[in-house]
Write an enzyme that holds these catalytic residues in place. Structure first.
Site, PDB file in Angstrom:
ATOM      1  N   LYS A 133      -0.339  -0.432 100.603  1.00 42.54           N
ATOM      2  CA  LYS A 133      -0.115  -1.488  99.352  1.00 42.54           C
ATOM      3  C   LYS A 133       1.220  -2.410  99.661  1.00 42.54           C
ATOM      4  CE  LYS A 133      -2.382  -3.363  96.061  1.00 42.54           C
ATOM      5  NZ  LYS A 133      -3.919  -3.629  95.857  1.00 42.54           N
ATOM      6  N   ASP A 150      -4.088  -9.714  96.649  1.00 42.01           N
ATOM      7  CA  ASP A 150      -4.175  -9.166  95.255  1.00 42.01           C
ATOM      8  C   ASP A 150      -3.542  -9.777  94.266  1.00 42.01           C
ATOM      9  OD1 ASP A 150      -4.685  -5.901  94.212  1.00 42.01           O
ATOM     10  OD2 ASP A 150      -2.646  -6.526  93.336  1.00 42.01           O
TER      11      ASP A 150
HETATM   12  P1  NDP Z   1      -5.471 -12.696  90.453  1.00 44.13           P
HETATM   13  O1  NDP Z   1      -4.054 -12.760  90.331  1.00 44.13           O
HETATM   14  O2  NDP Z   1      -6.489 -13.415  90.740  1.00 44.13           O
HETATM   15  O3  NDP Z   1      -5.742 -12.368  88.672  1.00 44.13           O
HETATM   16  C1  NDP Z   1      -5.054 -11.534  87.920  1.00 44.13           C
HETATM   17  C2  NDP Z   1      -5.581 -11.762  86.230  1.00 44.13           C
HETATM   18  O4  NDP Z   1      -4.914 -10.495  85.668  1.00 44.13           O
HETATM   19  C3  NDP Z   1      -4.931 -13.170  85.862  1.00 44.13           C
HETATM   20  O5  NDP Z   1      -5.776 -13.499  84.742  1.00 44.13           O
HETATM   21  C4  NDP Z   1      -3.582 -12.513  85.170  1.00 44.13           C
HETATM   22  O6  NDP Z   1      -2.983 -13.033  83.979  1.00 44.13           O
HETATM   23  C5  NDP Z   1      -4.158 -11.080  84.802  1.00 44.13           C
HETATM   24  N1  NDP Z   1      -2.827 -10.119  84.469  1.00 44.13           N
HETATM   25  C6  NDP Z   1      -1.767  -9.795  85.480  1.00 44.13           C
HETATM   26  N2  NDP Z   1      -0.971  -9.138  85.275  1.00 44.13           N
HETATM   27  C7  NDP Z   1      -1.378  -8.937  83.869  1.00 44.13           C
HETATM   28  C8  NDP Z   1      -0.658  -8.067  82.809  1.00 44.13           C
HETATM   29  N3  NDP Z   1       0.508  -7.297  82.958  1.00 44.13           N
HETATM   30  N4  NDP Z   1      -1.382  -8.309  81.557  1.00 44.13           N
HETATM   31  C9  NDP Z   1      -2.298  -8.740  81.160  1.00 44.13           C
HETATM   32  N5  NDP Z   1      -3.124  -9.533  82.233  1.00 44.13           N
HETATM   33  C10 NDP Z   1      -2.355  -9.677  83.637  1.00 44.13           C
HETATM   34  O7  NDP Z   1      -5.647 -11.134  90.712  1.00 44.13           O
HETATM   35  P2  NDP Z   1      -7.222 -10.256  90.944  1.00 44.13           P
HETATM   36  O8  NDP Z   1      -8.327 -10.692  90.282  1.00 44.13           O
HETATM   37  O9  NDP Z   1      -7.003 -10.469  92.554  1.00 44.13           O
HETATM   38  O10 NDP Z   1      -6.753  -8.791  90.755  1.00 44.13           O
HETATM   39  C11 NDP Z   1      -7.095  -8.215  89.344  1.00 44.13           C
HETATM   40  C12 NDP Z   1      -7.115  -6.705  89.562  1.00 44.13           C
HETATM   41  O11 NDP Z   1      -8.110  -6.317  90.387  1.00 44.13           O
HETATM   42  C13 NDP Z   1      -5.857  -6.113  90.016  1.00 44.13           C
HETATM   43  O12 NDP Z   1      -5.589  -4.768  89.222  1.00 44.13           O
HETATM   44  C14 NDP Z   1      -6.117  -5.768  91.336  1.00 44.13           C
HETATM   45  O13 NDP Z   1      -5.270  -4.779  92.010  1.00 44.13           O
HETATM   46  C15 NDP Z   1      -7.316  -5.507  91.319  1.00 44.13           C
HETATM   47  N6  NDP Z   1      -8.331  -5.594  92.610  1.00 44.13           N
HETATM   48  C16 NDP Z   1      -8.189  -6.876  93.379  1.00 44.13           C
HETATM   49  C17 NDP Z   1      -9.092  -6.909  94.545  1.00 44.13           C
HETATM   50  C18 NDP Z   1      -9.198  -8.220  95.125  1.00 44.13           C
HETATM   51  O14 NDP Z   1      -9.908  -8.274  96.007  1.00 44.13           O
HETATM   52  N7  NDP Z   1      -8.461  -9.306  94.490  1.00 44.13           N
HETATM   53  C19 NDP Z   1      -9.474  -5.959  95.258  1.00 44.13           C
HETATM   54  C20 NDP Z   1      -9.397  -4.714  94.414  1.00 44.13           C
HETATM   55  C21 NDP Z   1      -8.712  -4.469  93.265  1.00 44.13           C
HETATM   56  P3  NDP Z   1      -1.918 -14.209  84.502  1.00 44.13           P
HETATM   57  O15 NDP Z   1      -2.399 -15.372  85.032  1.00 44.13           O
HETATM   58  O16 NDP Z   1      -1.170 -14.549  83.206  1.00 44.13           O
HETATM   59  O17 NDP Z   1      -0.726 -13.399  85.347  1.00 44.13           O
END
Ligand code: NDP
Length: 453
Positions: A132, A172
């Site tokens: 990562k 991510d």
């Molecule tokens: P994105 O950046 O597309 O979206 C993240 C979302 O989570 C946004 O709405 C963001 O809001 C919110 N967020 C981020 N940090 C925080 C926080 N500290 N508190 C509250 N809300 C938060 O990311 P992904 O959708 O790709 O990833 C989301 C999760 O899924 C993560 O845990 C990631 O590790 C996991 N994941 C993702 C994969 C992928 O293929 N993308 C694969 C496997 C797991 P804001 O816009 O305000 O930051």
């Protein structure tokens, strides 16, 4: 001479050592503790694992690369951020795992994610180790040009440590198709090679047709597998989802497609509750808001009447049948888990990595709620990344239908592995235990074969 059993430390001694060696790294210690709690009973009668110190070695990253990332903002100010790549374990394949750009990124967060990724990648059955990376760079409010300059600077260091046979990063939080494009372009410029060094690429340049959807869709397939096993279905169920990014919006789309109703989405400022349901058109609007206009979820209520916005709150007090945390780690705590249980939740399926705290997980287990940990439920993303690596190596491109069928099979297979290894009394399944043990076994088997290194 000491016997094998003299070398067999117990769980508490093991965890004391992990805490001592990783001071202040709470997320990493939390992730190791959760895995070790299941692995210790499993290896109790398997001295070869103790002898070879397998878990101790998996909980010590192969290496961590840390570097300075300098870039210039649009006002010509020099800005300095930190970048990292944690290469946790490559026993079963090249390191593989996303890159995260978010101000909360630090070494502990990336170590926990790389550790979890090792087990997740093992569960997919594909040849991928765990890694990562990321930076504390905050893409929020930055122009496209600023993001491009940052990505180019980040890759100017990272490219020395990655490659299609060594380490293959992906996206991510904060790293989507725009960032992957800039990162891949810079890698190609620096090395002069077009090769499958990143996944999540655009379809025009070697990306997989289903990669953006894979994590969210895969998590809902896992949810459906759990529900089917308990003689339920997604159809007619209400779902509370956190996040409004890639994983959350695709999970929401698939819930709708299977006849469920999505009630909430959120970002780091608050959540929206739409009792009429966040249908496919509304999800398309949210995706445009987030990806094109870089807006906030609060704007949803200006567009859709009947919805309410809850500043600074998380959605777990909204009554629902299923809950899908899809934003970030430790976003669902014990009191919120209790609220979900009190409101009758039947299943919790994690799209994010480690979104539920340990105490929250205990609440779900005690209440007999079906609970799928992220390392199993969100493995569809990395699995389709693994397929993207195969396509790049073979110079072929598979269509969406074929990839979706493969994703369905992969998620069923992961579900079955969890059931097999996590089966308890009276037909119950502890999916956390199942995922931890099945993920551990494969990595441990490879490490034993290699000898001490
Ligand atoms: P994105 O950046 O597309 O979206 C993240 C979302 O989570 C946004 O709405 C963001 O809001 C919110 N967020 C981020 N940090 C925080 C926080 N500290 N508190 C509250 N809300 C938060 O990311 P992904 O959708 O790709 O990833 C989301 C999760 O899924 C993560 O845990 C990631 O590790 C996991 N994941 C993702 C994969 C992928 O293929 N993308 C694969 C496997 C797991 P804001 O816009 O305000 O930051």
């Amino acid at each position: 001479m000491a016997s094998v059993y003299d070398r067999q430390v117990d769980f508490d001694t093991f965890m004391e050592g992990v805490e001592k060696r990783n001071p202040g790294q709470d997320e990493f210690v939390q992730a190791v503790r959760e895995v070790a709690a299941d692995v210790f009973p499993f290896i109790e009668d398997k001295p070869e694992y103790h002898e070879a110190q397998i878990l101790r070695r998996i909980a010590e990253p192969d290496r961590i690369v840390s570097f300075r990332v300098c870039w210039e903002d649009d006002d010509n100010n020099v800005r300095v951020e930190r970048g990292w790549r944690v290469q946790n374990n490559n026993a079963i394949g090249p390191y593989k795992g996303g890159i995260r750009f978010h101000p909360t990124v630090n070494e502990s967060v990336l170590k926990f994610l790389a550790f979890e990724q090792t087990f997740k990648n093992s569960l997919t059955g594909l040849p991928m180790g765990g890694g990562k990376g990321g930076s504390n760079f905050n893409p929020r409010g930055k122009s496209d040009n600023e993001v491009m300059r940052f990505c180019q600077s980040f890759m100017t260091e990272l490219y020395r440590h990655i490659g299609p046979h060594t380490d293959v990063p992906a996206g991510d939080i904060g790293v989507g198709s725009r960032e992957i494009g800039y990162l891949f372009g810079q890698y190609k410029r620096l090395t002069g090679r077009w090769e499958g060094v990143l996944t999540g690429k655009g379809c025009e340049y070697g990306g997989s047709a289903m990669r953006p959807e894979a994590t969210g869709y895969g998590a809902v397939y896992f949810l459906r597998n759990m529900l089917t096993r308990s003689e339920h279905d997604v159809e007619g169920k209400t779902a509370v989802i956190s996040g409004a990014g890639n994983v959350a919006t695709h999970a929401a789309k698939k819930i709708n497609a299977l006849g469920g109703k999505v009630l909430t989405l959120s970002d780091s400022d608050g959540f929206v509750h739409d009792p009429d349901g966040i249908d496919q058109d509304k999800i398309a609007w949210v995706r445009e808001l987030k990806n094109e206009r870089r807006g906030r979820i609060s704007e949803y209520v200006e567009e859709f009447t009947g919805a309410t916005y809850h500043e600074g709150k998380r959605p777990w007090h909204v009554e629902c049948d299923v809950a899908m945390p899809c934003a970030t780690q430790n976003e669902l705590e014990a009191d919120e888990a209790r609220a979900l249980v009190d409101n009758g939740v039947m299943a919790v399926c994690e799209g994010a990595n480690m979104p539920t705290t340990k105490n929250g997980v205990d609440v779900f287990h005690e209440a007999d709620v079906l609970y799928a940990p992220g390392k199993a439920a969100n493995a569809g993303g990395v699995a389709v990344s693994g397929l993207e690596m195969s396509q790049n190596a073979e110079r072929v491109s598979w269509n969406r239908e074929k990839l979706d069928d493969m994703l369905l099979d992969l998620m069923s297979d992961i579900h079955d592995k969890c059931v097999d290894r996590g089966a308890g009394s009276r037909g119950r399944v502890n999916y956390v235990k199942g995922a931890n043990i099945a993920g551990f076994e494969r990595v441990a088997g490879a490490m034993l074969a290699f000898g001490v290194m």
